[in-house]
Scaffold this motif. Structure first.
Motif, short mmCIF file in Angstrom:
data_model
loop_
_atom_site.label_atom_id
_atom_site.label_comp_id
_atom_site.label_asym_id
_atom_site.label_seq_id
_atom_site.Cartn_x
_atom_site.Cartn_y
_atom_site.Cartn_z
N SER A 1 -6.66 -3.71 -6.08
CA SER A 1 -7.75 -3.24 -6.30
C SER A 1 -8.15 -2.02 -5.61
O SER A 1 -7.45 -1.54 -4.46
CB SER A 1 -9.05 -4.36 -5.71
OG SER A 1 -9.02 -4.36 -4.52
N ILE A 2 -9.18 -1.11 -6.20
CA ILE A 2 -9.34 0.18 -5.66
C ILE A 2 -10.98 0.28 -5.59
O ILE A 2 -11.53 -0.12 -6.62
CB ILE A 2 -8.93 1.30 -6.43
CG1 ILE A 2 -7.39 1.42 -6.44
CG2 ILE A 2 -9.42 2.66 -6.23
CD1 ILE A 2 -6.98 2.72 -7.45
N THR A 3 -11.42 0.77 -4.65
CA THR A 3 -12.67 1.05 -4.51
C THR A 3 -13.01 2.53 -4.03
O THR A 3 -12.41 2.75 -2.87
CB THR A 3 -13.50 0.22 -3.13
OG1 THR A 3 -13.27 -1.29 -3.85
CG2 THR A 3 -14.98 0.26 -3.02
N ASP B 1 0.65 -1.24 -0.11
CA ASP B 1 -0.04 -0.11 0.20
C ASP B 1 0.83 1.27 -0.06
O ASP B 1 0.49 2.13 -0.80
CB ASP B 1 -0.86 0.10 1.13
CG ASP B 1 -2.09 -1.09 1.02
OD1 ASP B 1 -2.11 -1.55 -0.01
OD2 ASP B 1 -2.79 -1.24 2.00
N THR C 1 -10.46 3.37 -0.94
CA THR C 1 -9.59 2.37 -0.39
C THR C 1 -9.01 1.71 -1.35
O THR C 1 -9.54 1.40 -2.45
CB THR C 1 -10.16 1.61 0.72
OG1 THR C 1 -11.11 0.79 -0.03
CG2 THR C 1 -10.73 2.39 2.05
N TYR C 2 -7.51 1.17 -1.16
CA TYR C 2 -6.98 0.40 -2.17
C TYR C 2 -6.01 -0.58 -1.23
O TYR C 2 -5.81 -0.37 -0.08
CB TYR C 2 -6.24 1.24 -2.89
CG TYR C 2 -4.92 1.96 -2.42
CD1 TYR C 2 -3.61 1.43 -2.37
CD2 TYR C 2 -5.20 3.30 -2.01
CE1 TYR C 2 -2.74 2.04 -1.79
CE2 TYR C 2 -4.05 3.83 -1.37
CZ TYR C 2 -3.03 3.33 -1.32
OH TYR C 2 -1.83 4.09 -0.64
N THR C 3 -5.77 -1.72 -2.09
CA THR C 3 -5.02 -2.81 -1.61
C THR C 3 -4.01 -2.99 -2.61
O THR C 3 -4.32 -3.12 -3.64
CB THR C 3 -5.53 -4.10 -0.81
OG1 THR C 3 -6.36 -4.56 -2.09
CG2 THR C 3 -6.40 -3.55 0.29
N PHE D 1 -3.19 9.23 -3.31
CA PHE D 1 -3.01 8.09 -2.57
C PHE D 1 -2.22 8.40 -1.17
O PHE D 1 -1.03 9.23 -1.48
CB PHE D 1 -2.14 6.92 -3.49
CG PHE D 1 -3.04 6.55 -4.63
CD1 PHE D 1 -3.84 5.43 -4.53
CD2 PHE D 1 -2.87 7.04 -5.88
CE1 PHE D 1 -4.69 4.90 -5.55
CE2 PHE D 1 -3.75 6.64 -7.05
CZ PHE D 1 -4.52 5.40 -6.64
N VAL E 1 -6.18 -3.06 -10.41
CA VAL E 1 -5.07 -2.23 -10.81
C VAL E 1 -3.89 -3.10 -10.96
O VAL E 1 -3.87 -3.98 -10.61
CB VAL E 1 -4.88 -1.05 -9.62
CG1 VAL E 1 -6.07 -0.37 -9.61
CG2 VAL E 1 -4.62 -1.70 -8.25
N THR F 1 -15.40 -0.15 -8.54
CA THR F 1 -14.28 -1.05 -8.00
C THR F 1 -13.48 -1.25 -9.43
O THR F 1 -13.79 -1.17 -10.42
CB THR F 1 -14.35 -2.17 -7.36
OG1 THR F 1 -15.14 -3.27 -8.13
CG2 THR F 1 -15.14 -2.25 -6.03
N MET G 1 -5.67 0.52 -14.97
CA MET G 1 -6.72 0.33 -14.09
C MET G 1 -7.96 -0.30 -14.99
O MET G 1 -8.09 0.27 -16.21
CB MET G 1 -7.41 1.45 -13.42
CG MET G 1 -6.67 1.84 -12.29
SD MET G 1 -7.12 3.34 -11.37
CE MET G 1 -8.69 3.28 -11.12
#
Length: 149
Positions: free
Chosen positions: A104-106, A33, A94-96, A65, A116, A113, A127
Motif C-alpha cells: 500500500s501507498i499513502t 520496501d 509512505t509505502y509498505t 521512491f 499496489v 491511499t 495501483m
C-alpha cells in the motif's frame, strides 16, 4: 525400446524439474520496501464520485521512491471534470511492500491511499485507489513505471 523410453522419461523429468526450480527461484526473491527505489511516472484515470455523480479524473505525476518506505512527489498534474490543477513539488508519502509484492501507498498525510501490485525488481507497479468500503469514493487505477534510478 526400453532404453529409448527410459531416456525420454528421464529427459522429461529433468525438464520439468529445471522449469520448476527456475520459477521457484524467481519467486524466492520477493519484495520489500527496498524493491522500490528511483524515479517513477504514475498515470491513472477514473472518476471522483460527488453527490452520486461520477466526474472524470486523470492524473500524471512523478514519484521518487527512496527504498526505505518513504516517497516524495516532485510534480503532479490532475484533471477532475476538465479542471486542471498542478500540485506543488513537495508531496510526501509512505509505502509498505510484503514479500509477495503487494502493498500500500499513502500520500500525505492526510491523503489518498492505494493498494499496489509490484512487478519483480520493481520496474512496474499497478495501483488502485482504496477508500472506506462503506462509502462511495474515487474510482482510480493506474500504472507506474520506473524511469530513472
Amino acid at each position: 525400446m526400453k532404453t529409448l523410453i527410459k531416456s525420454t522419461l528421464l529427459s522429461a523429468a529433468m525438464t520439468l524439474a529445471l522449469g520448476h526450480a527456475a520459477r521457484a527461484e524467481e519467486h524466492d526473491h520477493g519484495c520489500s520496501d527496498s524493491t522500490l527505489r528511483g524515479l517513477y511516472v504514475f498515470n491513472a484515470s477514473g472518476f471522483n464520485i460527488v453527490a452520486g455523480v461520477a466526474l472524470p479524473k486523470a492524473i500524471v505525476e512523478l514519484i521518487r521512491f527512496n527504498g526505505d518506505g518513504t516517497l516524495t512527489v516532485p510534480a503532479a498534474t490532475r484533471s477532475v471534470n476538465g479542471v486542471i490543477a498542478r500540485s506543488p513539488a513537495n508531496g510526501v508519502g509512505t509505502y509498505t511492500l510484503a514479500p509477495d509484492c503487494t502493498g500500500s501507498i499513502t500520500f500525505g498525510p492526510p491523503g489518498p491511499t492505494f493498494d499496489v501490485f509490484v512487478a519483480p525488481r520493481g520496474a512496474r507497479i499497478r495501483m488502485i485507489q482504496t477508500t472506506d468500503p462503506t462509502q462511495a469514493g474515487p474510482v482510480l487505477q493506474g500504472n507506474v513505471e520506473r524511469i530513472a534510478d
